[in-house]
Design a protein around this motif. Structure first.
Motif, PDB file in Angstrom:
ATOM      1  N   THR A  63       0.836  -1.192   0.000  1.00  0.00           N
ATOM      2  CA  THR A  63       0.000   0.000   0.000  1.00  0.00           C
ATOM      3  C   THR A  63       0.874   1.247   0.000  1.00  0.00           C
ATOM      4  O   THR A  63       2.047   1.202   0.390  1.00  0.00           O
ATOM      5  CB  THR A  63      -0.913   0.033   1.247  1.00  0.00           C
ATOM      6  N   ALA A  64       0.284   2.335  -0.405  1.00  0.00           N
ATOM      7  CA  ALA A  64       1.005   3.613  -0.420  1.00  0.00           C
ATOM      8  C   ALA A  64       1.454   3.980   0.999  1.00  0.00           C
ATOM      9  O   ALA A  64       2.533   4.546   1.181  1.00  0.00           O
ATOM     10  CB  ALA A  64       0.118   4.708  -1.005  1.00  0.00           C
ATOM     11  N   GLN A  65       0.632   3.638   1.996  1.00  0.00           N
ATOM     12  CA  GLN A  65       0.982   3.946   3.374  1.00  0.00           C
ATOM     13  C   GLN A  65       2.204   3.142   3.830  1.00  0.00           C
ATOM     14  O   GLN A  65       3.109   3.677   4.476  1.00  0.00           O
ATOM     15  CB  GLN A  65      -0.193   3.656   4.322  1.00  0.00           C
ATOM     16  N   SER A  66       2.252   1.862   3.493  1.00  0.00           N
ATOM     17  CA  SER A  66       3.356   1.029   3.981  1.00  0.00           C
ATOM     18  C   SER A  66       4.645   1.260   3.203  1.00  0.00           C
ATOM     19  O   SER A  66       5.728   0.987   3.715  1.00  0.00           O
ATOM     20  CB  SER A  66       2.972  -0.445   3.976  1.00  0.00           C
ATOM     21  N   VAL A  67       4.560   1.786   1.979  1.00  0.00           N
ATOM     22  CA  VAL A  67       5.782   2.016   1.217  1.00  0.00           C
ATOM     23  C   VAL A  67       6.628   3.115   1.862  1.00  0.00           C
ATOM     24  O   VAL A  67       7.851   3.076   1.780  1.00  0.00           O
ATOM     25  CB  VAL A  67       5.502   2.310  -0.277  1.00  0.00           C
ATOM     26  N   ALA A  68       6.002   4.044   2.543  1.00  0.00           N
ATOM     27  CA  ALA A  68       6.756   5.119   3.200  1.00  0.00           C
ATOM     28  C   ALA A  68       7.691   4.528   4.253  1.00  0.00           C
ATOM     29  O   ALA A  68       8.881   4.887   4.302  1.00  0.00           O
ATOM     30  CB  ALA A  68       5.803   6.132   3.821  1.00  0.00           C
ATOM     31  N   ASP A  69       7.176   3.635   5.087  1.00  0.00           N
ATOM     32  CA  ASP A  69       8.015   2.987   6.102  1.00  0.00           C
ATOM     33  C   ASP A  69       9.077   2.107   5.455  1.00  0.00           C
ATOM     34  O   ASP A  69      10.222   2.083   5.901  1.00  0.00           O
ATOM     35  CB  ASP A  69       7.160   2.135   7.050  1.00  0.00           C
ATOM     36  N   LEU A  70       8.687   1.398   4.411  1.00  0.00           N
ATOM     37  CA  LEU A  70       9.615   0.512   3.705  1.00  0.00           C
ATOM     38  C   LEU A  70      10.778   1.317   3.125  1.00  0.00           C
ATOM     39  O   LEU A  70      11.943   0.965   3.320  1.00  0.00           O
ATOM     40  CB  LEU A  70       8.843  -0.219   2.602  1.00  0.00           C
ATOM     41  N   VAL A  71      10.482   2.412   2.464  1.00  0.00           N
ATOM     42  CA  VAL A  71      11.523   3.246   1.850  1.00  0.00           C
ATOM     43  C   VAL A  71      12.396   3.876   2.930  1.00  0.00           C
ATOM     44  O   VAL A  71      13.625   3.906   2.800  1.00  0.00           O
ATOM     45  CB  VAL A  71      10.906   4.325   0.926  1.00  0.00           C
ATOM     46  N   ARG A  72      11.790   4.349   4.009  1.00  0.00           N
ATOM     47  CA  ARG A  72      12.561   4.943   5.100  1.00  0.00           C
ATOM     48  C   ARG A  72      13.555   3.927   5.666  1.00  0.00           C
ATOM     49  O   ARG A  72      14.726   4.249   5.902  1.00  0.00           O
ATOM     50  CB  ARG A  72      11.631   5.441   6.203  1.00  0.00           C
ATOM     51  N   SER A  73      13.108   2.702   5.848  1.00  0.00           N
ATOM     52  CA  SER A  73      13.988   1.650   6.364  1.00  0.00           C
ATOM     53  C   SER A  73      15.131   1.350   5.395  1.00  0.00           C
ATOM     54  O   SER A  73      16.292   1.224   5.801  1.00  0.00           O
ATOM     55  CB  SER A  73      13.166   0.389   6.626  1.00  0.00           C
TER      56      SER A  73
END
Length: 142
Positions: A63-73
């Protein structure tokens, strides 16, 4: 026929394959400190570097919401970097770093081995048909 069970649905079988593949991917990349979803995102960027977060989310099946955390990591690990899109200064593009490319190179052979194991009971022709069938079914639902 009495006593004859119907075979499992194709949807159920596809989900079984997805779950076992994801489990094996997680096992493979755990020593690198990343998840199967993070690895998948890195492979997407390897094929199409410089994606927006929305594009990466779509192509990585998150999801667009979870990609933010994924990219940050991934960014904190030095595997990706973000930079402004020169054509749209409000948009950030996500790019692989040299370290991200090295990680993918390090895991290329183990991933090929996993794929070979998955199709080991298929002939080359059956494996090609399987790949084509998966592509057609994906396009039918997209």
């Amino acid at each position: 026929m009495v006593g004859t069970k119907a075979p499992p649905s194709l949807l159920y079988m596809v989900k079984q394959v997805e779950l076992v593949v994801r489990s094996r991917l997680d096992e493979l990349v755990r020593p690198a400190g990343i998840t199967a979803l993070q690895y998948t995102s890195l492979t997407v960027l390897e094929r199409h570097d410089g994606l927006s977060a929305a594009q990466l989310a779509r192509d990585s099946f998150v999801t667009a919401q979870s990609v933010a955390d994924l990219v940050r990591s991934l960014e904190n690990r030095g595997l990706v970097r973000r930079e402004r899109n020169p054509r749209n200064r409000r948009e950030l593009l996500i790019l692989l770093t040299g370290e991200g490319r090295e990680l993918l190179a390090r895991y290329a052979e183990p991933m090929r081995d996993l794929e070979e194991r998955m199709i080991s009971d298929l002939t080359a022709h059956q494996a090609d048909q399987f790949r084509q069938a998966l592509s057609k079914t994906w396009h039918a639902l997209s």
